[in-house]
Design a protein around this motif. Structure first.
Motif, PDB file in Angstrom:
ATOM      1  N   GLU A   1       0.805  -1.215   0.000  1.00  0.00           N
ATOM      2  CA  GLU A   1       0.000   0.000   0.000  1.00  0.00           C
ATOM      3  C   GLU A   1       0.838   1.265   0.000  1.00  0.00           C
ATOM      4  O   GLU A   1       0.351   2.327  -0.382  1.00  0.00           O
ATOM      5  CB  GLU A   1      -0.945  -0.004   1.210  1.00  0.00           C
ATOM      6  N   ASP A   2       2.078   1.161   0.454  1.00  0.00           N
ATOM      7  CA  ASP A   2       2.968   2.323   0.498  1.00  0.00           C
ATOM      8  C   ASP A   2       4.322   1.898  -0.043  1.00  0.00           C
ATOM      9  O   ASP A   2       5.149   1.372   0.687  1.00  0.00           O
ATOM     10  CB  ASP A   2       3.093   2.840   1.935  1.00  0.00           C
ATOM     11  N   LYS A   3       4.530   2.143  -1.339  1.00  0.00           N
ATOM     12  CA  LYS A   3       5.738   1.647  -2.011  1.00  0.00           C
ATOM     13  C   LYS A   3       7.024   2.287  -1.486  1.00  0.00           C
ATOM     14  O   LYS A   3       8.113   1.809  -1.751  1.00  0.00           O
ATOM     15  CB  LYS A   3       5.639   1.903  -3.527  1.00  0.00           C
ATOM     16  N   SER A   4       6.891   3.393  -0.740  1.00  0.00           N
ATOM     17  CA  SER A   4       8.085   4.046  -0.200  1.00  0.00           C
ATOM     18  C   SER A   4       8.560   3.390   1.093  1.00  0.00           C
ATOM     19  O   SER A   4       9.638   3.708   1.597  1.00  0.00           O
ATOM     20  CB  SER A   4       7.803   5.527   0.059  1.00  0.00           C
ATOM     21  N   THR A   5       7.778   2.451   1.631  1.00  0.00           N
ATOM     22  CA  THR A   5       8.154   1.738   2.859  1.00  0.00           C
ATOM     23  C   THR A   5       8.873   0.449   2.494  1.00  0.00           C
ATOM     24  O   THR A   5       8.284  -0.463   1.921  1.00  0.00           O
ATOM     25  CB  THR A   5       6.911   1.423   3.712  1.00  0.00           C
ATOM     26  N   MET A   6      10.182   0.392   2.820  1.00  0.00           N
ATOM     27  CA  MET A   6      10.988  -0.787   2.534  1.00  0.00           C
ATOM     28  C   MET A   6      10.875  -1.778   3.700  1.00  0.00           C
ATOM     29  O   MET A   6      10.875  -1.364   4.861  1.00  0.00           O
ATOM     30  CB  MET A   6      12.452  -0.399   2.310  1.00  0.00           C
ATOM     31  N   LEU A   7      10.802  -3.064   3.382  1.00  0.00           N
ATOM     32  CA  LEU A   7      10.554  -4.074   4.401  1.00  0.00           C
ATOM     33  C   LEU A   7      11.781  -4.937   4.660  1.00  0.00           C
ATOM     34  O   LEU A   7      12.255  -5.659   3.773  1.00  0.00           O
ATOM     35  CB  LEU A   7       9.381  -4.965   3.969  1.00  0.00           C
ATOM     36  N   ALA A   8      12.280  -4.870   5.877  1.00  0.00           N
ATOM     37  CA  ALA A   8      13.409  -5.697   6.297  1.00  0.00           C
ATOM     38  C   ALA A   8      12.915  -7.057   6.787  1.00  0.00           C
ATOM     39  O   ALA A   8      11.731  -7.228   7.111  1.00  0.00           O
ATOM     40  CB  ALA A   8      14.192  -4.994   7.397  1.00  0.00           C
ATOM     41  N   ASP A   9      13.827  -8.021   6.824  1.00  0.00           N
ATOM     42  CA  ASP A   9      13.609  -9.337   7.429  1.00  0.00           C
ATOM     43  C   ASP A   9      12.663 -10.252   6.657  1.00  0.00           C
ATOM     44  O   ASP A   9      12.123 -11.208   7.233  1.00  0.00           O
ATOM     45  CB  ASP A   9      13.108  -9.193   8.871  1.00  0.00           C
ATOM     46  N   ALA A  10      12.440  -9.985   5.381  1.00  0.00           N
ATOM     47  CA  ALA A  10      11.779 -10.986   4.538  1.00  0.00           C
ATOM     48  C   ALA A  10      12.849 -12.014   4.148  1.00  0.00           C
ATOM     49  O   ALA A  10      13.964 -11.651   3.787  1.00  0.00           O
ATOM     50  CB  ALA A  10      11.182 -10.338   3.298  1.00  0.00           C
ATOM     51  N   VAL A  11      12.512 -13.292   4.209  1.00  0.00           N
ATOM     52  CA  VAL A  11      13.501 -14.359   3.962  1.00  0.00           C
ATOM     53  C   VAL A  11      13.123 -15.126   2.694  1.00  0.00           C
ATOM     54  O   VAL A  11      11.957 -15.482   2.495  1.00  0.00           O
ATOM     55  CB  VAL A  11      13.575 -15.316   5.165  1.00  0.00           C
ATOM     56  N   PHE A  12      14.139 -15.360   1.841  1.00  0.00           N
ATOM     57  CA  PHE A  12      13.920 -16.025   0.557  1.00  0.00           C
ATOM     58  C   PHE A  12      14.895 -17.179   0.359  1.00  0.00           C
ATOM     59  O   PHE A  12      15.994 -17.199   0.928  1.00  0.00           O
ATOM     60  CB  PHE A  12      14.122 -15.045  -0.598  1.00  0.00           C
ATOM     61  N   THR A  13      14.476 -18.098  -0.509  1.00  0.00           N
ATOM     62  CA  THR A  13      15.359 -19.126  -1.050  1.00  0.00           C
ATOM     63  C   THR A  13      15.454 -18.894  -2.548  1.00  0.00           C
ATOM     64  O   THR A  13      14.445 -18.619  -3.198  1.00  0.00           O
ATOM     65  CB  THR A  13      14.801 -20.536  -0.772  1.00  0.00           C
ATOM     66  N   LEU A  14      16.662 -19.002  -3.100  1.00  0.00           N
ATOM     67  CA  LEU A  14      16.877 -18.841  -4.534  1.00  0.00           C
ATOM     68  C   LEU A  14      17.087 -20.208  -5.169  1.00  0.00           C
ATOM     69  O   LEU A  14      17.947 -20.983  -4.728  1.00  0.00           O
ATOM     70  CB  LEU A  14      18.094 -17.952  -4.792  1.00  0.00           C
ATOM     71  N   VAL A  15      16.280 -20.517  -6.210  1.00  0.00           N
ATOM     72  CA  VAL A  15      16.409 -21.797  -6.905  1.00  0.00           C
ATOM     73  C   VAL A  15      16.588 -21.545  -8.398  1.00  0.00           C
ATOM     74  O   VAL A  15      16.233 -20.475  -8.907  1.00  0.00           O
ATOM     75  CB  VAL A  15      15.175 -22.699  -6.667  1.00  0.00           C
ATOM     76  N   ASP A  16      17.130 -22.535  -9.110  1.00  0.00           N
ATOM     77  CA  ASP A  16      17.280 -22.404 -10.555  1.00  0.00           C
ATOM     78  C   ASP A  16      16.022 -22.907 -11.257  1.00  0.00           C
ATOM     79  O   ASP A  16      15.010 -23.227 -10.615  1.00  0.00           O
ATOM     80  CB  ASP A  16      18.538 -23.128 -11.048  1.00  0.00           C
ATOM     81  N   SER A  17      16.088 -22.997 -12.588  1.00  0.00           N
ATOM     82  CA  SER A  17      14.903 -23.357 -13.376  1.00  0.00           C
ATOM     83  C   SER A  17      14.410 -24.772 -13.090  1.00  0.00           C
ATOM     84  O   SER A  17      13.248 -25.098 -13.317  1.00  0.00           O
ATOM     85  CB  SER A  17      15.210 -23.214 -14.868  1.00  0.00           C
TER      86      SER A  17
END
Length: 267
Positions: A92-108
Motif C-alpha cells: 500500500e505504500d511503495k516508499s516503505t521498505m521491508l526488512a527481514d523478509a527471507v527467501f530461497t533462490l532456486v534455478d529453473s
C-alpha cells in the motif's frame, strides 16, 4: 561445451615478439595459422566473446621439427556472471521498505542455489555471480505484520548483463496484526469526528435556515402592516382592553371640556 565465435588473439614468440595480431575465432570457434617456423610460441587473448570473461593467461605451444599434423589447441572461456537486486516494499505504500523478509533462490529445475536470504534495513537482497539462466526467489518468511507471499518471483539473468537486474516485490499487510488494527481504528475515529463535525455544521445550517425563515416571516408581517396602514394587531385581548380604556378616558375628557365651555358662555 559450445564453440565461441569472436574471441581475438595475438600470436607471439616465447620471447614476446609479435608474429600475428587480431586473430579472431570464426563461427566454428577456430583460428588457423599456417607456416609457423619451428619454435616456442604463445597465444594471448585480447578480446573475449560477448558474455564471457577475458582470459589473458598465455596459451603456450611448440612447433616441432618434422611436424606434419596440425597442432590442435583448446581454450575455454568462463561466462560472465550476472547479479540480481530484490527490493521488498509495502503493497500500500511503495516508499516503505521491508526488512527481514527471507527467501530461497532456486534455478529453473528447482535446485537450491542459496537459502536464508534476508532483506536488509533497506528491504534489499543482492545475489552476485549468477550464471545466465532462469531463476526464482521463493519467500519463506514474511516481515513482521505482513502476509507471506509464496508465489515464486521468476527472473532471467541474460548473457552479457553488466548491471544488476532489479526486482520490486510487494507484501500485503496482515489484517490480524495489532499494528494495522490500531491504525484502522484511529482512521475510523478520525472519520467519525469528521462526520460529527459535518453533522454539527449541517445542524448550524439548519438553525440558520430556521432563523432565516423566521426573519423572512417577520419581514412578511412588516410588509403586511404596511399594506394595512400600520393598523395595530388586535389578536391580543389585553391589548384590546388597554386601547378601549384609553379611548374611554379621552372621550370623558372631551365631554368635560365641552360642558365647562358651555357653562362659561351661559354666565
Amino acid at each position: 561445451g559450445n564453440v565461441l565465435q569472436g574471441a581475438v588473439y595475438d600470436l607471439l614468440t616465447e620471447d614476446g615478439d609479435n608474429i600475428a595480431e587480431g586473430l579472431e575465432t570464426d563461427e566454428a570457434g577456430q583460428i588457423s595459422v599456417a607456416e609457423i617456423p619451428v619454435g616456442s610460441y604463445q597465444l594471448i587473448e585480447t578480446s573475449a566473446p560477448f558474455g564471457y570473461e577475458l582470459d589473458e593467461e598465455p596459451i603456450l605451444f611448440e612447433i616441432e621439427k618434422g611436424q606434419e599434423e596440425t597442432l590442435m589447441l583448446i581454450h575455454e572461456n568462463v561466462v560472465t556472471p550476472g547479479s540480481v537486486l530484490l527490493t521488498k516494499v509495502d503493497q500500500e505504500d511503495k516508499s516503505t521498505m521491508l526488512a527481514d523478509a527471507v527467501f530461497t533462490l532456486v534455478d529453473s529445475e528447482g535446485n537450491v542455489i542459496v537459502e536464508s536470504l534476508k532483506t536488509d534495513e533497506n528491504g534489499q537482497i543482492q545475489v552476485d555471480d549468477l550464471t545466465p539462466g532462469d531463476y526464482r526467489f521463493i519467500e519463506t518468511n514474511a516481515p513482521k505484520d505482513y502476509l507471506l507471499d509464496e508465489t515464486p518471483v521468476a527472473f532471467t539473468i541474460e548473457k552479457g548483463q553488466s548491471a544488476p537486474l532489479e526486482l520490486i516485490v510487494e507484501n500485503g499487510r496482515d489484517p490480524n496484526s495489532d499494528r494495522w488494527r490500531v491504525n484502522n481504528n484511529h482512521n475510523e475515529d478520525q472519520g467519525s469526528d469528521q462526520d460529527s463535525d459535518s453533522g454539527s455544521s449541517n445542524g448550524n445550517d439548519s438553525a440558520n435556515n430556521d432563523n432565516g425563515s423566521k426573519n423572512g416571516n417577520n419581514s412578511t408581517n412588516s410588509e403586511n402592516k404596511g399594506d394595512n396602514n400600520f393598523l395595530p394587531v388586535t389578536s391580543n385581548p389585553m391589548y384590546n382592553w388597554i386601547v378601549a380604556g384609553v379611548l374611554l378616558i379621552v372621550a370623558s375628557m372631551i365631554t368635560l371640556y365641552i360642558m365647562r365651555t358651555r357653562r362659561v358662555r351661559e354666565e
